[in-house]
Enzyme design. Structure first.
Site, mmCIF file in Angstrom:
data_model
loop_
_atom_site.group_PDB
_atom_site.id
_atom_site.type_symbol
_atom_site.label_atom_id
_atom_site.label_comp_id
_atom_site.label_asym_id
_atom_site.label_seq_id
_atom_site.Cartn_x
_atom_site.Cartn_y
_atom_site.Cartn_z
ATOM 1 N N ARG A 47 42.341 53.576 38.487
ATOM 2 C CA ARG A 47 43.017 52.916 37.368
ATOM 3 C C ARG A 47 42.088 52.856 36.169
ATOM 4 N NH1 ARG A 47 39.396 50.224 35.959
ATOM 5 N NH2 ARG A 47 38.682 48.192 36.658
ATOM 6 N N ASP A 101 41.943 38.368 33.868
ATOM 7 C CA ASP A 101 42.806 38.241 35.059
ATOM 8 C C ASP A 101 42.477 37.006 35.886
ATOM 9 O OD1 ASP A 101 40.430 39.408 36.075
ATOM 10 O OD2 ASP A 101 41.487 40.876 37.343
ATOM 11 N N ASP A 158 42.916 45.155 39.577
ATOM 12 C CA ASP A 158 42.763 46.521 40.094
ATOM 13 C C ASP A 158 43.713 46.771 41.270
ATOM 14 O OD1 ASP A 158 40.753 46.495 38.241
ATOM 15 O OD2 ASP A 158 39.156 46.183 39.701
#
Ligand code: GLA
Length: 329
Positions: A8, A17, A143
């Site tokens: 990614r 996050d 992720d």
């Protein structure tokens, strides 16, 4: 059975996050391929990127003691899923550079190889816990959730509080290029945890950063915590504005938000390095580049640029791709 699990790259929204903020990563068309056969109470894997194979007995309870170290990510998933029957096989990688979440790709791929069948959100959460156990780094969900849920042609807007994911089209007249800085991440383990604790300390003062406004950050008297909070609050805003500009095809404005993101990660969150800064400056000065920033945790690793197709003769152009999947039974 053959499984493909992509790497990614994060377009915008870093270090947001783990306080329940917004991120906009995409899975890429490169990653890990696992060729496996289900077998008895162990996992046996070789990797084209590591000399030593992984042999993991099941059930597995102590993933953080396994050698070689890369096998800890595999063992972590087995432990989280309570696997009792395993597989043997090989991993091949076509990830062009480090820093594209090969560990999360490995975790999600291993979970599918173990026959995981639950929801994609639960899959990502189990793999996040596996990563934390294996590496000791208190990583967020970005992720694993990207690799578990991505859709072809789209970047994924993730609300890291609700874990809602929405696909945002990445138009074909744009190119996403990743360039490695050549700098291996070293400080990352301790510095990542330290940043996370600083964000928590800021939240003790002004409440959840996800709901805070820039003016709230200015009320923090500790200058370090004030900077950390200012990064997170402004970065969450930038992610939503970037989505808006991308949808409106305002690539210049989207690129300039990426530039602002890098500057904030450099000045307020202090996770950049001179090498990353120089690389970003060089890319920004190239005609056809809308914006460039460090991507992921920082302290070395990779840079991402948004460009007119064919503008850069460094790095690797990547396309937004689907998430981890079984490609042959
Ligand atoms: C690493 C972590 C993610 C995220 C990024 C920074 O990639 O694994 O959870 O925190 O750093 O955005």
């Amino acid at each position: 059975m053959r499984i493909f699990s992509p790497g990614r790259v994060n377009l915008i929204g870093d270090h947001t996050d783990y306080t329940g903020g917004f991120v906009l990563p995409m899975a890429i068309d490169r990653g890990l391929t696992l060729d496996i056969e289900r077998c008895g109470p162990r996992i046996e894997l070789t990797s084209d990127r590591f000399d030593e194979p992984a042999t993991i007995e099941l059930p597995q309870r102590d993933p953080d003691t396994i050698e070689p170290r890369w096998a800890r990510y595999v063992a972590g998933v087995a432990a989280e899923l309570g696997a009792v029957s395993g597989f043997s096989g090989t991993i091949t990688s076509d990830l062009p550079v480090a820093g594209l979440s090969s560990s999360a790709a490995l975790e999600v791929g291993v979970a599918l190889a173990l026959g995981y069948e639950g929801s994609r959100t639960e899959l990502a959460l189990a793999c996040q816990r596996a990563e934390q156990r294996a590496s000791g780094v208190p990583c967020g969900i970005m992720d694993q959730l990207t690799i578990a849920t991505a859709e072809p042609g789209r970047a994924m807007l993730i609300d890291c509080r609700s874990l809602d994911v929405s696909g945002i089209e990445v138009p074909d007249d744009l190119e996403v290029v990743v360039v490695h800085s050549g700098e291996h991440r070293e400080l990352i383990d301790s510095a990542y945890g330290e940043r996370r604790r600083q964000c928590e300390a800021a939240e003790d003062l002004i409440g959840p950063l996800r709901h805070a406004e820039r003016a709230d950050a200015e009320t923090i008297t500790d200058p370090l915590l004030q900077k950390r909070a200012r990064h997170v609050i402004s970065e969450n805003e930038r992610v939503l504005r970037f989505v808006h500009q991308l949808q409106a095809r305002n690539y210049k404005a989207a690129g300039s938000l990426m530039n602002d993101s890098h500057d904030s990660l450099r000045d307020d969150f202090e996770v950049s390095t001179p090498t990353l800064d120089n690389l970003v400056d060089e890319l920004r000065a190239t005609s056809g580049v809308f914006g460039a920033r460090l991507t992921g945790a920082g302290f070395g690793g990779a840079v991402v640029a948004l460009t007119e197709p064919g503008s850069l003769d460094v790095g690797f152009a990547v396309r937004p791709a689907g998430g981890a999947r079984v490609v042959a039974p």
